[in-house]
Each structure stands twice: as structure tokens, then as C-alpha cells.
Design an enzyme around this catalytic site. Structure first.
Site, PDB file in Angstrom:
ATOM      1  N   THR A 226       0.727  -1.145   0.197  1.00 23.05           N
ATOM      2  CA  THR A 226      -0.554  -0.073  -0.055  1.00 23.05           C
ATOM      3  C   THR A 226       0.974   0.765   0.285  1.00 23.05           C
ATOM      4  O   THR A 226       2.637   1.304   0.367  1.00 23.05           O
ATOM      5  CB  THR A 226      -0.704  -0.182   1.185  1.00 23.05           C
ATOM      6  OG1 THR A 226      -0.134  -0.333   2.350  1.00 23.05           O
ATOM      7  CG2 THR A 226      -1.459  -1.189   1.170  1.00 23.05           C
ATOM      8  N   HIS A 227      -0.099   2.292  -0.573  1.00 23.20           N
ATOM      9  CA  HIS A 227       1.215   3.650  -0.175  1.00 23.20           C
ATOM     10  C   HIS A 227       2.021   3.608   0.695  1.00 23.20           C
ATOM     11  O   HIS A 227       3.071   4.209   0.565  1.00 23.20           O
ATOM     12  CB  HIS A 227      -0.148   4.908  -0.929  1.00 23.20           C
ATOM     13  CG  HIS A 227       0.424   5.890  -0.925  1.00 23.20           C
ATOM     14  ND1 HIS A 227       0.965   6.665   0.778  1.00 23.20           N
ATOM     15  CD2 HIS A 227       0.605   6.197  -1.993  1.00 23.20           C
ATOM     16  CE1 HIS A 227       1.424   8.230  -0.484  1.00 23.20           C
ATOM     17  NE2 HIS A 227       2.425   8.156  -1.544  1.00 23.20           N
TER      18      HIS A 227
END
Length: 136
Positions: free
Chosen positions: A80-81
Site C-alpha cells: 500500500t502507499h
């Protein structure tokens, strides 16, 4: 979709308690610093070395990573980011910490272990003097 909380630290010998939070380790290293809870990146400025604590991140959050000493997030995974940016910037990160923005408070001093997935609350009210430590 579903959000899964807790991580590899829960399956090890670590028992979550009043001063230990267990999540998923996504960026290695250990860091001690003060918590700064962020809900809106456009209205927040993080002081150098603070531990950024949030629900999740997206590209608009990236400038805050320049000042953050570590990251703790409620949701996320290895790709994820927030996890990817934390690894790119070399800061420890733990994700998958259920209600972490409610369980922690601004100013609390924590130790984030991005290698084991454990976040330890060192000082409940953030009043004690502590030296900040960074370990790769």
C-alpha cells in the site's frame, strides 16, 4: 471490502497489552518519537522526527513523509502507499493497527519497530524527556 488488523507480531510471542500494539511490519528499523495524529494532510504540518499516525495514506500525503521519523497506520499492507513510501524514505512503519488514531494521543512517546510490527508506548502523556533513537 474487509480490513484485517493485527500482523505477524500477534502470531509470535508478543502479547498485545496496554502499552504494546501489534501490527504488520512493512518497513524495517526502530524509532522512538512523539506521536502526531493526522486526519487531513492538507491541514497538518509534522515537526521533524514526529511519528505520523493515521488511518491510511495516498499520494497527497507524501510531503509529510519528509519530516516523519516513523509511520503507524490503521490499514494497509506491504504494497500500500504508506508502506512503499516509508521504505523509499527509509523510515520504520507498522500498519494494520486497529483504531490506532483513537488508541494513541498526540505527544505520546512510542517506539516503532518496523521489523517486528510492535509499537510500544513508552510515555503515556508525553511529559518525560526522552532521547530520540534510530536503529536501522
Amino acid at each position: 471490502g474487509f480490513a484485517y488488523y493485527g500482523g505477524s507480531a500477534l502470531s509470535s510471542n508478543v502479547k498485545e497489552g496496554s502499552n504494546l500494539l501489534c501490527g504488520e511490519p512493512v518497513s524495517p528499523g526502530t524509532y522512538e518519537g512523539r506521536i502526531h495524529i493526522v486526519h487531513d494532510p492538507s491541514r497538518t504540518k509534522i515537526s521533524q522526527g514526529e511519528v505520523m499516525c493515521c488511518h491510511g495514506t495516498d499520494p497527497s500525503w507524501t510531503p509529510l513523509f519528509l519530516s516523519a521519523g516513523a509511520l503507524v497506520m490503521e490499514v494497509g499492507g506491504l504494497m500500500t502507499h504508506g508502506s512503499v513510501v516509508a521504505r523509499e524514505y527509509g523510515i520504520p512503519a507498522v500498519v494494520g493497527l486497529e483504531k490506532v488514531t483513537e488508541r494513541l494521543s498526540n505527544g505520546q512517546i512510542v517506539r516503532v519497530d518496523g521489523s517486528s510490527g510492535v509499537v510500544e508506548i513508552i510515555d503515556e502523556d508525553g511529559q518525560e524527556e526522552h532521547d530520540v533513537t534510530i536503529q536501522p
